[in-house]
Design a protein around this motif. Sequence first.
Motif, short mmCIF file in Angstrom:
data_model
loop_
_atom_site.label_atom_id
_atom_site.label_comp_id
_atom_site.label_asym_id
_atom_site.label_seq_id
_atom_site.Cartn_x
_atom_site.Cartn_y
_atom_site.Cartn_z
N ALA A 61 0.84 -1.20 0.00
CA ALA A 61 0.00 0.00 0.00
C ALA A 61 0.87 1.25 0.00
O ALA A 61 0.55 2.26 -0.64
CB ALA A 61 -0.94 0.00 1.21
N LEU A 62 2.01 1.17 0.70
CA LEU A 62 2.94 2.30 0.72
C LEU A 62 3.58 2.49 -0.65
O LEU A 62 3.68 3.61 -1.17
CB LEU A 62 4.00 2.00 1.79
CG LEU A 62 4.83 3.14 2.33
CD1 LEU A 62 3.94 4.24 2.89
CD2 LEU A 62 5.78 2.62 3.43
N SER A 63 3.98 1.39 -1.24
CA SER A 63 4.67 1.47 -2.53
C SER A 63 3.78 2.07 -3.62
O SER A 63 4.27 2.80 -4.48
CB SER A 63 5.14 0.07 -2.95
OG SER A 63 5.81 0.15 -4.18
N VAL A 64 2.48 1.77 -3.56
CA VAL A 64 1.57 2.30 -4.57
C VAL A 64 1.60 3.83 -4.59
O VAL A 64 1.46 4.45 -5.63
CB VAL A 64 0.12 1.78 -4.34
CG1 VAL A 64 -0.88 2.52 -5.21
CG2 VAL A 64 0.03 0.28 -4.59
N THR A 65 1.84 4.44 -3.44
CA THR A 65 1.81 5.91 -3.38
C THR A 65 3.06 6.56 -3.98
O THR A 65 3.03 7.74 -4.30
CB THR A 65 1.73 6.42 -1.91
OG1 THR A 65 2.96 6.11 -1.25
CG2 THR A 65 0.59 5.78 -1.16
N PHE A 66 4.15 5.80 -4.09
CA PHE A 66 5.42 6.46 -4.41
C PHE A 66 5.53 7.06 -5.81
O PHE A 66 5.94 8.22 -5.92
CB PHE A 66 6.61 5.55 -4.11
CG PHE A 66 6.93 5.47 -2.63
CD1 PHE A 66 7.09 6.63 -1.89
CD2 PHE A 66 7.06 4.26 -1.98
CE1 PHE A 66 7.38 6.58 -0.53
CE2 PHE A 66 7.34 4.19 -0.63
CZ PHE A 66 7.51 5.35 0.10
N ARG A 107 -3.10 12.55 9.17
CA ARG A 107 -4.45 12.00 9.20
C ARG A 107 -4.78 11.32 7.86
O ARG A 107 -5.25 10.19 7.82
CB ARG A 107 -5.46 13.13 9.48
CG ARG A 107 -6.89 12.65 9.53
CD ARG A 107 -7.89 13.80 9.27
NE ARG A 107 -9.14 13.25 8.81
CZ ARG A 107 -9.45 13.04 7.54
NH1 ARG A 107 -8.60 13.32 6.57
NH2 ARG A 107 -10.62 12.53 7.21
N ASN A 108 -4.50 12.01 6.77
CA ASN A 108 -4.78 11.43 5.45
C ASN A 108 -3.95 10.17 5.21
O ASN A 108 -4.45 9.19 4.65
CB ASN A 108 -4.49 12.44 4.34
CG ASN A 108 -5.46 13.60 4.38
OD1 ASN A 108 -6.47 13.55 5.08
ND2 ASN A 108 -5.15 14.65 3.65
N PHE A 109 -2.71 10.23 5.64
CA PHE A 109 -1.84 9.07 5.47
C PHE A 109 -2.42 7.86 6.19
O PHE A 109 -2.54 6.77 5.62
CB PHE A 109 -0.43 9.39 6.02
CG PHE A 109 0.56 8.27 5.87
CD1 PHE A 109 1.38 8.20 4.75
CD2 PHE A 109 0.67 7.28 6.84
CE1 PHE A 109 2.30 7.17 4.60
CE2 PHE A 109 1.58 6.24 6.70
CZ PHE A 109 2.41 6.19 5.59
N MET A 110 -2.82 8.04 7.44
CA MET A 110 -3.35 6.93 8.23
C MET A 110 -4.65 6.40 7.63
O MET A 110 -4.83 5.19 7.49
CB MET A 110 -3.59 7.35 9.68
CG MET A 110 -2.33 7.79 10.42
SD MET A 110 -1.04 6.55 10.51
CE MET A 110 -1.70 5.50 11.80
N VAL A 111 -5.55 7.30 7.26
CA VAL A 111 -6.84 6.88 6.72
C VAL A 111 -6.64 6.17 5.37
O VAL A 111 -7.17 5.07 5.14
CB VAL A 111 -7.79 8.10 6.56
CG1 VAL A 111 -9.05 7.71 5.79
CG2 VAL A 111 -8.15 8.67 7.92
N ASP A 112 -5.87 6.81 4.48
CA ASP A 112 -5.72 6.26 3.13
C ASP A 112 -4.95 4.94 3.11
O ASP A 112 -5.30 4.02 2.39
CB ASP A 112 -5.01 7.26 2.21
CG ASP A 112 -5.87 8.50 1.95
OD1 ASP A 112 -7.04 8.52 2.38
OD2 ASP A 112 -5.35 9.44 1.29
N ARG A 113 -3.86 4.88 3.90
CA ARG A 113 -3.09 3.63 3.89
C ARG A 113 -3.92 2.51 4.51
O ARG A 113 -3.91 1.40 4.02
CB ARG A 113 -1.78 3.76 4.64
CG ARG A 113 -0.69 4.68 4.06
CD ARG A 113 -0.31 4.49 2.62
NE ARG A 113 -1.25 5.09 1.68
CZ ARG A 113 -1.39 6.39 1.42
NH1 ARG A 113 -0.65 7.28 2.03
NH2 ARG A 113 -2.28 6.82 0.54
#
Length: 279
Positions: free
Chosen positions: A41-46, A201-207
């Motif tokens: 999920a983290l990698s998808v954002t990069f 907040r967005n990071f926690m919710v989205d991930r």
Amino acid sequence: MMTQTPGDLVIHPRDRRFGRGEPMERWWLARDPVATAFYNALSVTFPKGEGFFIESVRNFRDGAPPRLAGGIAAFTRQEVLHTREHVAFNRRVVDGGYDISRLEARVDERLAFVRSRPPIGSLASTMALEHFTAILAHELLADPRHLAGADPEAAAMWRWHAMEEIEHKGVAYDTWLHATRHWPRFRRWKVKAKVMLFVTRNFMVDRTTGILDLLRQDGLAGPRLWARLFWFAFGRPGMMRKILSAWMAFFLPGFHPWKHDDRALLARADTGREAPAEA
Ligand SMILES: [Fe+2]
Ligand SMILES: [Fe+2]
């Protein structure tokens, strides 16, 4: 400028490729779907996130002192290489059978919103997210348990990325200091703190949403899974718990990413990976 970036720091882009042409197991991290989903999920954002970081920082490079201008150039080069490797990594995630399109769409929506605001907001978001990335990177390198049992190429890619994130962790921050050099201190702190709370907040919710999406594709859902995910993030190995104090340091007056000098960790990680590659 109030930079505390070490004067002799060299930001050195390492042009490496990982895992090309080799299939990766669907659950590439210790055969654990939860651990795998966390990093996937983290990698998808990069790829898109780092493109955004580059554009946000470069918007403010005019008039930057030469050292900072050099830092921005090296930062750009590193983020471009990270993007290339995460595109390749994400392709392997898709080859493993995951649909990442909803996760990507979420990233697009967030970036579209920030881009609709003034460029200083993009720079502030980048500066906050780069601190976030740097403290995740530090923890990833500091504790080998995070990547224990991982596909070796995938692990090498994540360590390489982590190293370079630590190395360039001061660039977005110094660009921010430069761009806001005429602001009163309190205003700078207020914007910085607000933006950090917003992106966290967005990071926690989205991930979390993204991780649960990926796990649903593994046929996993429900309260027991949520507990398992919570334990992974905040218990053991507990990445999110372990970065908490470094995250809070961001709000202290006089904060700078290099107040915590982790070059020794970086040097250890670098020799660990580089020796065999160059032999
Ligand atoms: Fe990066
Ligand atoms: Fe970065």
